[in-house]
Design a protein around this motif. Structure first.
Motif, PDB file in Angstrom:
ATOM      1  N   GLU A 125      32.498 -68.568  61.509  1.00 57.42           N
ATOM      2  CA  GLU A 125      32.371 -69.762  61.988  1.00 57.42           C
ATOM      3  C   GLU A 125      33.709 -70.046  62.708  1.00 57.42           C
ATOM      4  OE1 GLU A 125      31.321 -72.622  59.178  1.00 57.42           O
ATOM      5  OE2 GLU A 125      29.711 -71.376  58.226  1.00 57.42           O
ATOM      6  N   ASP A 126      34.725 -69.101  62.832  1.00 52.24           N
ATOM      7  CA  ASP A 126      35.696 -69.427  63.600  1.00 52.24           C
ATOM      8  C   ASP A 126      36.608 -68.237  64.141  1.00 52.24           C
ATOM      9  OD1 ASP A 126      37.937 -68.865  61.903  1.00 52.24           O
ATOM     10  OD2 ASP A 126      37.209 -70.603  60.787  1.00 52.24           O
ATOM     11  N   GLY A 127      37.255 -68.341  65.063  1.00 59.02           N
ATOM     12  CA  GLY A 127      38.065 -67.247  65.333  1.00 59.02           C
ATOM     13  C   GLY A 127      38.900 -66.282  64.437  1.00 59.02           C
ATOM     14  N   GLY A 167      36.791 -67.406  71.618  1.00 59.00           N
ATOM     15  CA  GLY A 167      36.208 -66.465  72.038  1.00 59.00           C
ATOM     16  C   GLY A 167      36.822 -65.557  72.850  1.00 59.00           C
ATOM     17  N   LEU A 168      37.400 -65.920  74.003  1.00 60.65           N
ATOM     18  CA  LEU A 168      38.452 -65.162  75.002  1.00 60.65           C
ATOM     19  C   LEU A 168      39.295 -64.633  74.269  1.00 60.65           C
ATOM     20  CD1 LEU A 168      38.200 -67.535  77.671  1.00 60.65           C
ATOM     21  CD2 LEU A 168      36.909 -65.293  77.560  1.00 60.65           C
ATOM     22  N   GLU A 169      40.447 -65.209  73.324  1.00 58.60           N
ATOM     23  CA  GLU A 169      41.380 -64.810  72.767  1.00 58.60           C
ATOM     24  C   GLU A 169      40.891 -63.912  71.627  1.00 58.60           C
ATOM     25  OE1 GLU A 169      45.279 -66.438  70.035  1.00 58.60           O
ATOM     26  OE2 GLU A 169      43.730 -67.690  70.539  1.00 58.60           O
ATOM     27  N   VAL A 170      39.920 -64.214  70.861  1.00 59.36           N
ATOM     28  CA  VAL A 170      39.263 -63.310  69.910  1.00 59.36           C
ATOM     29  C   VAL A 170      39.099 -61.845  70.628  1.00 59.36           C
ATOM     30  CG1 VAL A 170      37.557 -62.596  68.382  1.00 59.36           C
ATOM     31  CG2 VAL A 170      38.733 -64.854  68.306  1.00 59.36           C
ATOM     32  N   CYS A 171      38.233 -61.953  71.553  1.00 58.70           N
ATOM     33  CA  CYS A 171      37.980 -60.735  72.446  1.00 58.70           C
ATOM     34  C   CYS A 171      38.959 -59.863  72.809  1.00 58.70           C
ATOM     35  CB  CYS A 171      36.893 -61.169  73.492  1.00 58.70           C
ATOM     36  SG  CYS A 171      36.234 -59.624  74.455  1.00 58.70           S
ATOM     37  N   LEU A 229      28.389 -60.939  68.580  1.00 63.27           N
ATOM     38  CA  LEU A 229      27.992 -61.926  69.532  1.00 63.27           C
ATOM     39  C   LEU A 229      28.880 -62.965  69.252  1.00 63.27           C
ATOM     40  CD1 LEU A 229      24.016 -61.713  68.565  1.00 63.27           C
ATOM     41  CD2 LEU A 229      25.338 -60.790  70.328  1.00 63.27           C
ATOM     42  N   LEU A 230      29.637 -63.267  70.295  1.00 68.49           N
ATOM     43  CA  LEU A 230      30.805 -64.139  70.167  1.00 68.49           C
ATOM     44  C   LEU A 230      30.953 -65.211  71.000  1.00 68.49           C
ATOM     45  CD1 LEU A 230      33.846 -64.399  69.281  1.00 68.49           C
ATOM     46  CD2 LEU A 230      34.484 -62.755  71.175  1.00 68.49           C
ATOM     47  N   ASP A 231      30.945 -66.505  70.492  1.00 66.63           N
ATOM     48  CA  ASP A 231      30.792 -67.881  71.247  1.00 66.63           C
ATOM     49  C   ASP A 231      32.310 -67.890  71.755  1.00 66.63           C
ATOM     50  OD1 ASP A 231      30.168 -70.478  71.815  1.00 66.63           O
ATOM     51  OD2 ASP A 231      30.742 -71.221  69.799  1.00 66.63           O
ATOM     52  N   LEU A 232      32.217 -68.447  73.162  1.00 66.01           N
ATOM     53  CA  LEU A 232      33.295 -68.863  73.873  1.00 66.01           C
ATOM     54  C   LEU A 232      34.083 -69.946  73.141  1.00 66.01           C
ATOM     55  CD1 LEU A 232      34.778 -68.026  76.580  1.00 66.01           C
ATOM     56  CD2 LEU A 232      33.361 -69.793  77.646  1.00 66.01           C
ATOM     57  N   ASN A 233      33.339 -70.960  72.922  1.00 66.22           N
ATOM     58  CA  ASN A 233      34.025 -71.941  72.235  1.00 66.22           C
ATOM     59  C   ASN A 233      34.082 -72.141  70.738  1.00 66.22           C
ATOM     60  OD1 ASN A 233      35.209 -73.169  74.584  1.00 66.22           O
ATOM     61  ND2 ASN A 233      32.817 -73.600  75.069  1.00 66.22           N
ATOM     62  N   MET A 234      35.060 -71.811  70.061  1.00 65.62           N
ATOM     63  CA  MET A 234      35.146 -71.879  68.490  1.00 65.62           C
ATOM     64  C   MET A 234      36.499 -72.321  67.903  1.00 65.62           C
ATOM     65  SD  MET A 234      33.479 -68.250  67.217  1.00 65.62           S
ATOM     66  CE  MET A 234      34.848 -67.348  67.923  1.00 65.62           C
ATOM     67  N   PRO A 235      36.313 -73.022  66.814  1.00 67.09           N
ATOM     68  CA  PRO A 235      37.711 -73.488  66.352  1.00 67.09           C
ATOM     69  C   PRO A 235      38.666 -72.263  65.994  1.00 67.09           C
ATOM     70  CG  PRO A 235      35.743 -74.019  64.957  1.00 67.09           C
ATOM     71  CD  PRO A 235      35.332 -73.228  66.156  1.00 67.09           C
ATOM     72  N   LYS A 236      40.021 -72.819  65.868  1.00 63.19           N
ATOM     73  CA  LYS A 236      41.288 -71.868  65.309  1.00 63.19           C
ATOM     74  C   LYS A 236      41.549 -70.793  66.514  1.00 63.19           C
ATOM     75  CE  LYS A 236      40.576 -72.471  60.602  1.00 63.19           C
ATOM     76  NZ  LYS A 236      40.641 -71.659  59.326  1.00 63.19           N
TER      77      LYS A 236
END
Length: 113
Positions: free
Chosen positions: A34-36, A62-66, A52-59
């Motif tokens: 539910e969050d990065g 998606g860009l940073e996570v990717c 499948l990674l949402d672009l806008n997530m809390p913490k």
């Protein structure tokens, strides 16, 4: 061959429900985040076949996570599909720059359950 593992990383319960209904078959093992931060932890622990990674997530977005996943040798080969409601070419370019394998753009503002 065993089930393929898909990690769905999105803070929208409606989208998670929709994807689970679509992929929730005998062919896939579906994980949720539910969050990065939860996405990074789950990806590193479970090593899914696809995220499948949402672009806008809390913490962490998606860009940073990717970017972090693609920089880590243990997770760099996991295919990442960015999910977004934005059709901005700038968003797609940023996704490609951090290593996203594909971009899926919703035609609606947000998914709803």
């Amino acid at each position: 061959m065993g089930k393929r593992t898909v990690l769905l990383a999105d803070d929208d319960p409606g989208l998670r429900h929709l994807v689970e209904a679509t992929l929730g078959s005998d062919e896939f093992r579906l994980l949720h985040a539910e969050d990065g931060e939860e996405t990074l932890d789950t990806a590193r622990r479970e090593l899914p076949d696809l995220i499948l990674l949402d672009l806008n997530m809390p913490k962490r977005n998606g860009l940073e996570v990717c970017r972090l996943l693609k920089e880590d040798a243990a997770t760099s080969k996991i295919r990442v599909v960015m999910l977004t409601a934005s059709s901005s070419e700038a968003d797609r370019a940023r996704g490609r720059a951090v290593g996203a394998d594909e971009y899926f753009i919703s035609r609606s503002a947000r998914w709803r359950s």
